[in-house]
Design a protein around this motif. Structure first.
Motif, PDB file in Angstrom:
ATOM      1  N   ARG A  31       0.826  -1.218   0.000  1.00 28.82           N
ATOM      2  CA  ARG A  31       0.000   0.000   0.000  1.00 28.82           C
ATOM      3  C   ARG A  31       0.857   1.262   0.000  1.00 28.82           C
ATOM      4  O   ARG A  31       0.443   2.297  -0.512  1.00 28.82           O
ATOM      5  N   THR A  32       2.038   1.193   0.577  1.00 23.89           N
ATOM      6  CA  THR A  32       2.947   2.339   0.590  1.00 23.89           C
ATOM      7  C   THR A  32       4.371   1.838   0.440  1.00 23.89           C
ATOM      8  O   THR A  32       4.640   0.649   0.546  1.00 23.89           O
ATOM      9  N   PHE A  91       3.072  -2.252 -12.948  1.00 25.98           N
ATOM     10  CA  PHE A  91       3.304  -2.212 -11.505  1.00 25.98           C
ATOM     11  C   PHE A  91       2.566  -1.044 -10.866  1.00 25.98           C
ATOM     12  O   PHE A  91       1.915  -1.195  -9.819  1.00 25.98           O
ATOM     13  N   SER A  92       2.639   0.145 -11.474  1.00 25.95           N
ATOM     14  CA  SER A  92       1.986   1.324 -10.896  1.00 25.95           C
ATOM     15  C   SER A  92       0.477   1.214 -10.950  1.00 25.95           C
ATOM     16  O   SER A  92      -0.222   1.764 -10.091  1.00 25.95           O
ATOM     17  N   ARG A 136       6.055   4.205  -4.675  1.00 18.79           N
ATOM     18  CA  ARG A 136       6.905   5.082  -5.479  1.00 18.79           C
ATOM     19  C   ARG A 136       8.094   4.292  -6.009  1.00 18.79           C
ATOM     20  O   ARG A 136       8.699   3.519  -5.276  1.00 18.79           O
ATOM     21  N   VAL A 137       8.401   4.481  -7.293  1.00 21.61           N
ATOM     22  CA  VAL A 137       9.544   3.808  -7.903  1.00 21.61           C
ATOM     23  C   VAL A 137      10.587   4.853  -8.279  1.00 21.61           C
ATOM     24  O   VAL A 137      10.285   5.823  -8.975  1.00 21.61           O
ATOM     25  N   ALA A 194       9.636  -4.369  -3.535  1.00 18.44           N
ATOM     26  CA  ALA A 194      10.802  -4.554  -4.399  1.00 18.44           C
ATOM     27  C   ALA A 194      10.841  -5.973  -4.951  1.00 18.44           C
ATOM     28  O   ALA A 194      11.143  -6.189  -6.132  1.00 18.44           O
ATOM     29  N   ARG A 195      10.523  -6.942  -4.111  1.00 19.40           N
ATOM     30  CA  ARG A 195      10.512  -8.329  -4.561  1.00 19.40           C
ATOM     31  C   ARG A 195       9.454  -8.543  -5.648  1.00 19.40           C
ATOM     32  O   ARG A 195       9.682  -9.269  -6.621  1.00 19.40           O
ATOM     33  N   THR A 196       8.311  -7.883  -5.527  1.00 18.58           N
ATOM     34  CA  THR A 196       7.267  -8.020  -6.534  1.00 18.58           C
ATOM     35  C   THR A 196       7.707  -7.443  -7.869  1.00 18.58           C
ATOM     36  O   THR A 196       7.532  -8.059  -8.923  1.00 18.58           O
ATOM     37  N   LEU A 197       8.302  -6.224  -7.839  1.00 19.79           N
ATOM     38  CA  LEU A 197       8.776  -5.615  -9.082  1.00 19.79           C
ATOM     39  C   LEU A 197       9.891  -6.463  -9.687  1.00 19.79           C
ATOM     40  O   LEU A 197       9.952  -6.644 -10.914  1.00 19.79           O
ATOM     41  N   PHE A 198      10.772  -6.991  -8.860  1.00 23.71           N
ATOM     42  CA  PHE A 198      11.844  -7.871  -9.319  1.00 23.71           C
ATOM     43  C   PHE A 198      11.252  -9.061 -10.070  1.00 23.71           C
ATOM     44  O   PHE A 198      11.711  -9.417 -11.165  1.00 23.71           O
TER      45      PHE A 198
END
Length: 320
Positions: A94-95, A118-119, A126-127, A286-290
């Motif tokens: 969520r954040t 992702f967004s 925030r990325v 971060a793990r999800t975006l990875f």
């Protein structure tokens, strides 16, 4: 130094008695017996070495020390609650902030579609993207300033986990009106005599090329050096010469003035990988975006003509 030998339940019991000015009412609200509640308050007072309450048969009242302690305990518990909720928000995506370091070609080809997806799924995450040279990307990951990176160096570093996900071929970039532009491929011998533009020796790309050409007798002589591939391509576009560049850098979004012809004998490749610091646990976001990048990059590798100009039509579109 005072040893803290009481727990969260002791503090909650203290607040309940202070707010209700009654052991009986506080015990009922906490679903405790009055004797159990009294033991918790006694334990707290003993640990602190002070009296928190003045107790009579008719009333319970905070001492001066107890009043000051109440303020501090409320502040501490509010902070603890915020911390717990904050962790829950991070775990639920969520954040939070994800910091990614990558070589510039990855920004053009691999990131846009993945970051968009992702967004859309996690709009409050925030990325932050650091598009830097290969060495800078590696340094950012090693220093913990980036959660992970996309890079073609780092595989030999014992502190780095390098997961190869895309093999990229080098091409000879030239203007479309160049006499060699229509060739299906070019040997390095074919490039002898051309005005050759190169990245500087400090560049990771230069290291890859120099290592591959170490045993090649005939190859072009460098006429001009530029620090970055973007500068090299600007000079190529201006008609100053030709340059060996990673296939992905011959961007489909560039004007049609530049093409990339695959180089052979020897063919030169570099392996892009997802890099992370060994034994470092990434935050959930971060793990999800990875993971999303893993999936996208493997998919791109399975369809090389979609992403590497050296593998098919030099004017092929972006990966996504």
């Amino acid at each position: 130094m005072m040893r803290i030998n009481y727990d969260l339940h002791d503090l909650q019991a203290f607040i309940a008695v202070a707010e209700r000015a009654s052991f009986r009412q506080a015990a009922a609200d906490l679903f405790l017996s009055q004797s159990a509640l009294s033991r918790r308050i006694d334990k707290l007072e003993e640990g602190l070495g002070v009296k928190l309450f003045e107790r009579t048969t008719r009333r319970v009242q905070l001492t001066n020390v107890g009043q000051a302690f109440l303020v501090n305990v409320r502040t501490a518990l509010d902070g603890l609650e915020d911390a717990v909720l904050g962790v829950a928000d991070l775990a639920a995506h969520r954040t939070g902030t994800v910091t990614l370091a990558c070589v510039p070609s990855a920004v053009w080809h691999f990131l846009p579609a993945v970051l968009t997806a992702f967004s859309e799924r996690f709009p409050r995450i925030r990325v932050r993207v650091h598009d830097e040279s290969a060495q800078d990307v590696l340094n950012l990951v090693l220093a913990g300033e980036a959660d992970f990176g996309i890079n073609f160096t780092g595989a030999a570093d014992p502190e780095i986990v390098f997961e190869p996900i895309y093999v990229e071929s080098y091409v000879l970039a030239m203007r479309r009106d160049h006499p060699l532009a229509g060739r299906a491929s070019l040997t390095w011998k074919d490039t002898v005599g051309e005005r050759y533009i190169s990245v500087a020796k400090s560049s990771g790309n230069r290291s890859v090329i120099d290592a591959a050409l170490a045993g090649v007798e005939k190859h072009p002589v460098i006429q001009c050096e530029v620090n970055h591939v973007s500068g090299v391509l600007a000079l190529v576009e201006a008609g100053m010469g030709v340059a060996a560049v990673p296939g992905l850098s011959v961007l489909p979004g560039r004007p049609d003035t530049i093409v990339g012809v695959p180089l052979v004998n020897p063919a030169i490749h570099r392996t892009l990988g997802l890099i992370s610091k060994r034994n470092h646990t990434m935050a959930p976001a971060a793990r999800t975006l990875f993971g999303m990048l893993q999936e996208a990059l493997v998919k791109a590798q399975d369809d090389p003509a979609a992403g590497d100009p050296a593998a098919g039509d030099p004017a092929a579109g972006a990966l996504f």
